[in-house]
Scaffold this motif. Sequence first.
Motif, mmCIF file in Angstrom:
data_model
loop_
_atom_site.group_PDB
_atom_site.id
_atom_site.type_symbol
_atom_site.label_atom_id
_atom_site.label_comp_id
_atom_site.label_asym_id
_atom_site.label_seq_id
_atom_site.Cartn_x
_atom_site.Cartn_y
_atom_site.Cartn_z
ATOM 1 N N UNK A 6 0.843 -1.196 0.000
ATOM 2 C CA UNK A 6 0.000 0.000 0.000
ATOM 3 C C UNK A 6 0.877 1.244 0.000
ATOM 4 N N UNK A 7 1.927 1.221 0.823
ATOM 5 C CA UNK A 7 2.922 2.300 0.836
ATOM 6 C C UNK A 7 4.302 1.678 0.684
ATOM 7 N N UNK A 8 5.263 2.444 0.164
ATOM 8 C CA UNK A 8 6.617 1.898 0.009
ATOM 9 C C UNK A 8 7.348 1.862 1.351
ATOM 10 N N UNK A 9 8.505 1.245 1.380
ATOM 11 C CA UNK A 9 9.341 1.294 2.576
ATOM 12 C C UNK A 9 9.717 2.755 2.854
ATOM 13 N N UNK A 10 9.686 3.140 4.124
ATOM 14 C CA UNK A 10 9.927 4.543 4.486
ATOM 15 C C UNK A 10 11.415 4.859 4.537
ATOM 16 N N UNK A 11 12.076 4.655 3.412
ATOM 17 C CA UNK A 11 13.482 5.049 3.297
ATOM 18 C C UNK A 11 13.560 6.518 2.912
ATOM 19 N N UNK A 12 14.712 7.134 3.136
ATOM 20 C CA UNK A 12 14.875 8.540 2.773
ATOM 21 C C UNK A 12 14.639 8.774 1.297
ATOM 22 N N UNK A 13 15.109 7.853 0.455
ATOM 23 C CA UNK A 13 14.936 7.981 -0.990
ATOM 24 C C UNK A 13 13.462 7.968 -1.375
ATOM 25 N N UNK A 14 12.706 7.029 -0.800
ATOM 26 C CA UNK A 14 11.289 6.918 -1.152
ATOM 27 C C UNK A 14 10.490 8.130 -0.680
ATOM 28 N N UNK A 16 11.672 11.171 -0.364
ATOM 29 C CA UNK A 16 12.011 12.253 -1.298
ATOM 30 C C UNK A 16 11.272 12.085 -2.625
ATOM 31 N N UNK A 17 11.161 10.848 -3.102
ATOM 32 C CA UNK A 17 10.421 10.587 -4.339
ATOM 33 C C UNK A 17 8.951 10.946 -4.167
ATOM 34 N N UNK A 18 8.398 10.658 -2.984
ATOM 35 C CA UNK A 18 7.007 11.015 -2.702
ATOM 36 C C UNK A 18 6.812 12.522 -2.697
ATOM 37 N N UNK A 19 7.719 13.252 -2.033
ATOM 38 C CA UNK A 19 7.633 14.716 -2.003
ATOM 39 C C UNK A 19 7.794 15.315 -3.403
ATOM 40 N N UNK A 20 8.614 14.664 -4.228
ATOM 41 C CA UNK A 20 8.804 15.165 -5.583
ATOM 42 C C UNK A 20 7.482 15.136 -6.356
ATOM 43 N N UNK A 21 6.700 14.077 -6.161
ATOM 44 C CA UNK A 21 5.377 14.009 -6.797
ATOM 45 C C UNK A 21 4.452 15.096 -6.236
ATOM 46 N N UNK A 22 4.571 15.370 -4.944
ATOM 47 C CA UNK A 22 3.763 16.443 -4.338
ATOM 48 C C UNK A 22 4.140 17.783 -4.956
ATOM 49 N N UNK A 23 5.431 18.040 -5.103
ATOM 50 C CA UNK A 23 5.881 19.304 -5.698
ATOM 51 C C UNK A 23 5.387 19.433 -7.143
ATOM 52 N N UNK A 24 5.400 18.315 -7.871
ATOM 53 C CA UNK A 24 4.985 18.351 -9.274
ATOM 54 C C UNK A 24 3.513 18.720 -9.422
ATOM 55 N N UNK A 25 2.674 18.206 -8.538
ATOM 56 C CA UNK A 25 1.234 18.467 -8.664
ATOM 57 C C UNK A 25 0.814 19.743 -7.948
#
Length: 427
Positions: A6-14, A16-25
């Motif tokens: 349902x959600x990815x592993x809460x690594x720093x990379x993931x 940041x990737x999630x926030x990048x999608x937030x910034x894009x939208x």
Amino acid sequence: MDKQRILPQMTGKNVLLGFQHVFAMFGATVLVPLITGLNISTTLFAAGVGTLLFHFVTKGKVPAFLGSSFAFLGGFAIVAPKLIDANGEATIPNTEMLPYACGGVVAAGLLYIVMSGLIKAFGVKKIMKFFPPIVTGPIIISIGLILAPSAITNASTNWPLAIVALAVIIICNIWGKGMVKIIPILLSVVISYIVALVMGAVDFTSVAAANMFGSPVIPANFAKFDISAIITIMPIALAAMMEHIGDIAAISATTGENYIEDPGLHRTLLGDGLATSFAGFIGGPANTTYGENTGVLALTKVYDPAIVRLAAVIAVILSCVPKFDAMVNSIPAAIIGGISLILYGMISAVGVRNIVENKIDFTQSRNLIIAAVILVSALGFNSTGGITFVIAGATVTLSGLAIAAILGIALNAILPGNDYEFGRTAE
């Protein structure tokens, strides 16, 4: 959907990737409530929950983010135009009529659901024959042209600010690299806002008064229903569905997976429709699959849908911070106007692209007639307030956009020579 994913592993990379999608939208999603007067926190909440709902319906297979749809701005401008403030500027949200516009959004979402059922039952080719590009293209063009005056009105409140906002978008979009090219609207808001601070054009009164935490759902903003508002806004779903199909095709091309086949266009439309109806019901704008986030997929080559779901959760968390809402609301109208100069034109340009890519032959009289009637009736009747009549004691007003959609669909069905076949002329 696999419960472990349902959600990815809460690594720093993931994260940041999630926030990048937030910034894009983010830039485009919050721009819709700024233009219409809707609540920003509610909009972010609807986008986050709507995205999660979409992923549930599509079995968690499609890495799509759902944000505010610009296609419905014309409907909001007709049903709930902003009111004039003490300076003679249209900046005050029309709180009396906005719930009725949201009721129209709920109905538009239901039209998605009906279309999803028809596609499942009869196949996409038979249904889409009634909505070819010669109908949807001019309708999309009309939406942008109807909105054009409001862009000039907002920009004229402070032309230097508007020009800065416009210039940043152009520079980022043409010469930008990487993420700069993907988030030109967000960068335009940030940079022009800094310029506005220097000019002393920002009022922080509402920011200081806002609470740090609160509920994004405001019962007073829940949808109300009026037949005239529904008839005005519901037909816009026909154009938005074309955008949806294009976005799903783009995501498929980016990831190398055919999502139109699996989980199927009927499921993606159903997810989009349910998300749109939910958003409208709680007082938010219509949702749509976001091309901005498809750009992030192409840039990062990370196609995991769980990352997108993480972005949806982040959007829900941000929606619970009223001070953040107030900060966004402090953006001067001129900045919105400068951004809208391109944004509204791009809506019309998408309609033109829809016609060009599908190789519509304007040497055929039927195509000329359909396009001409749609464009003139949309703009002409919009300037005169549409057509008002009474049915069973209820007053009904057909907007220019609604009239154009009805006439376009009818002419396409009646006139001979309708040889359009979905999927044959465009990938």
